[in-house]
Design an enzyme around this catalytic site. Structure first.
Site, PDB file in Angstrom:
ATOM      1  N   MET A   1      40.934 -84.831  29.270  1.00 40.08           N
ATOM      2  CA  MET A   1      39.044 -83.589  28.898  1.00 40.08           C
ATOM      3  C   MET A   1      38.630 -84.242  30.106  1.00 40.08           C
ATOM      4  O   MET A   1      38.430 -85.826  30.013  1.00 40.08           O
ATOM      5  CB  MET A   1      38.198 -84.238  28.247  1.00 40.08           C
ATOM      6  N   CYS A  85      43.381 -75.698  32.152  1.00 34.67           N
ATOM      7  CA  CYS A  85      42.370 -76.345  32.731  1.00 34.67           C
ATOM      8  C   CYS A  85      41.328 -74.824  32.673  1.00 34.67           C
ATOM      9  O   CYS A  85      42.089 -74.434  34.184  1.00 34.67           O
ATOM     10  CB  CYS A  85      41.772 -77.611  33.128  1.00 34.67           C
ATOM     11  N   HIS A 158      47.068 -75.007  23.709  1.00 37.83           N
ATOM     12  CA  HIS A 158      46.141 -74.386  23.192  1.00 37.83           C
ATOM     13  C   HIS A 158      45.870 -73.271  22.898  1.00 37.83           C
ATOM     14  O   HIS A 158      46.217 -72.222  23.945  1.00 37.83           O
ATOM     15  CB  HIS A 158      44.751 -74.933  24.818  1.00 37.83           C
ATOM     16  N   ASN A 198      47.410 -77.283  19.407  1.00 37.65           N
ATOM     17  CA  ASN A 198      46.060 -77.510  20.625  1.00 37.65           C
ATOM     18  C   ASN A 198      44.860 -76.171  20.538  1.00 37.65           C
ATOM     19  O   ASN A 198      44.954 -74.720  19.719  1.00 37.65           O
ATOM     20  CB  ASN A 198      46.054 -77.965  22.015  1.00 37.65           C
ATOM     21  N   GLY A 221      41.062 -82.764  20.211  1.00 37.50           N
ATOM     22  CA  GLY A 221      40.217 -83.231  21.475  1.00 37.50           C
ATOM     23  C   GLY A 221      38.869 -83.232  21.280  1.00 37.50           C
ATOM     24  O   GLY A 221      38.539 -85.120  21.076  1.00 37.50           O
TER      25      GLY A 221
END
Length: 359
Positions: A1, A85, A158, A198, A221
């Site tokens: 992150m 991201c 994710h 995730n 995370g």
């Protein structure tokens, strides 16, 4: 992150868990290339942080190759390419991150370049889709093209799509719904690949629930950052089967203080006390004295010059029994989220081989 899982946080995390794999914050390939004379500031870490994964981002194949070569001297255990991201700075003006999911051909080239310039495993972190490109078949097309045209055999998923309409990264973790069924369908449709789940996973009980339903691996995370003691503290015993230890937060802080004071000002004015102290702010999450501790910490950052003096000034807010208590039993409540996902699987994917292999 980005701006979170720096070497200071990872040092704290490793003091709490000896077995969890740690990931760096995403580093742009250009940062590594253009900081060639200052690489330790960005890439150095303590040997105790192994196993550790370097996450890089970028959209220039030449710079990705150079960055990989420069990073190879630091001995990371894996290199991960960020295609997940959603930050406007990254996916917007930067034209990389999750935006690269729209160009699997480039991602395959990037992964081939990274693998060719490294002798460690490589992986991709991505979302399940972008904007209206969010069907399960489109996700599978991405996975199929990248894996068939590069050495990539590990994907970290994710389980939300990303919205590139200018919303904040925080909203991109909240507004798009989680679709764990897409993750579990990938296990079914790509049995030769490895997938790590995730997104929205907040504790070791949820980690084990996902593993029981067949997940190959689980990435945690934000919860591991905001509540490291309770999230990471149970990982070694509850997930890896290691014997429970009698570690206390006081012991963690004593070791971290030695590390922190050795780091202050190592690179000129950086890191500052705030840089080194920031990862500690979640250590007493939900514990008695936590709110007062944070207020004292914010004030102490203004004038303390060492981690030792910072802790001496702030820890008066935390009761002794909190500092000296061990973790106790791991949470064991029943989680059926992932079992339900297995009942919602989309239809099987039929690989579009001709499309995937066409130039």
């Amino acid at each position: 992150m980005m701006e979170w899982t720096d070497t200071h946080y990872r040092t704290l995390a490793r003091l709490i868990s000896k077995h969890a794999w740690l990931y760096t914050e995403m580093l742009a390939a250009e940062t590594i290339v253009y900081q060639k004379g200052n690489l330790d500031r960005f890439l150095a870490y303590t040997p105790e942080q192994h196993p550790i994964v370097l996450q890089i981002g970028g959209n220039n194949l030449e710079n990705l190759a150079k960055a990989t070569v420069l990073a190879s001297d630091y001995g990371y255990d894996e290199i991960n390419f960020n295609c997940g991201c959603p930050s406007p700075k990254v996916a917007g003006h930067g034209c990389f991150g999750v935006r690269l999911m729209l160009d699997p051909k480039f991602v395959a080239k990037a992964m081939s370049v990274i693998a060719a310039n490294s002798d460690v495993p490589v992986s991709v972190k991505c979302r399940i889709g972008v904007d209206d490109h969010d069907s399960y078949n489109e996700l599978c097309d991405f996975i199929y093209k990248v894996s068939s045209q590069s050495p990539t055999r590990h994907f970290i998923i994710h389980s939300r799509k990303a919205l590139l309409n200018g919303i904040s990264p925080a909203d991109n973790r909240r507004i798009p719904p989680l679709k764990y069924e897409y993750y579990y369908a990938l296990l079914r449709d790509f049995p030769d690949l490895r997938f790590t789940i995730n997104g929205g996973i907040n504790g070791v009980n949820e980690v084990n629930a996902a593993l029981r339903e067949g997940a190959h691996g689980v990435m945690v995370g934000r919860a591991a950052y905001s509540n490291p003691w309770n999230t990471l503290g149970h990982v070694d015993s509850a997930v890896y089967g290691a014997p429970r230890n009698n570690l206390t937060r006081r012991q963690v802080l004593e070791k971290y203080q030695v590390y922190g004071d050795s780091m202050l000002g190592k690179y000129g004015e950086k890191p500052t006390l705030r840089d080194v102290g920031k990862p500690l702010l979640g250590l007493f999450h939900s514990a008695p004295g936590n709110s007062l501790w944070k207020r004292k910490a914010d004030a102490a950052f203004q004038h303390c010059t060492t981690v030792k003096s910072f802790l001496e000034e702030t820890l008066v807010a935390i009761p002794g029994f909190v500092l000296d208590s061990t973790l106790g039993e791991a949470p064991s409540c029943c989680i059926d989220t992932y079992a339900k996902s297995n009942s919602l699987l989309p239809p099987p994917y039929a690989a579009r081989k001709h499309e995937a292999l066409c130039p």
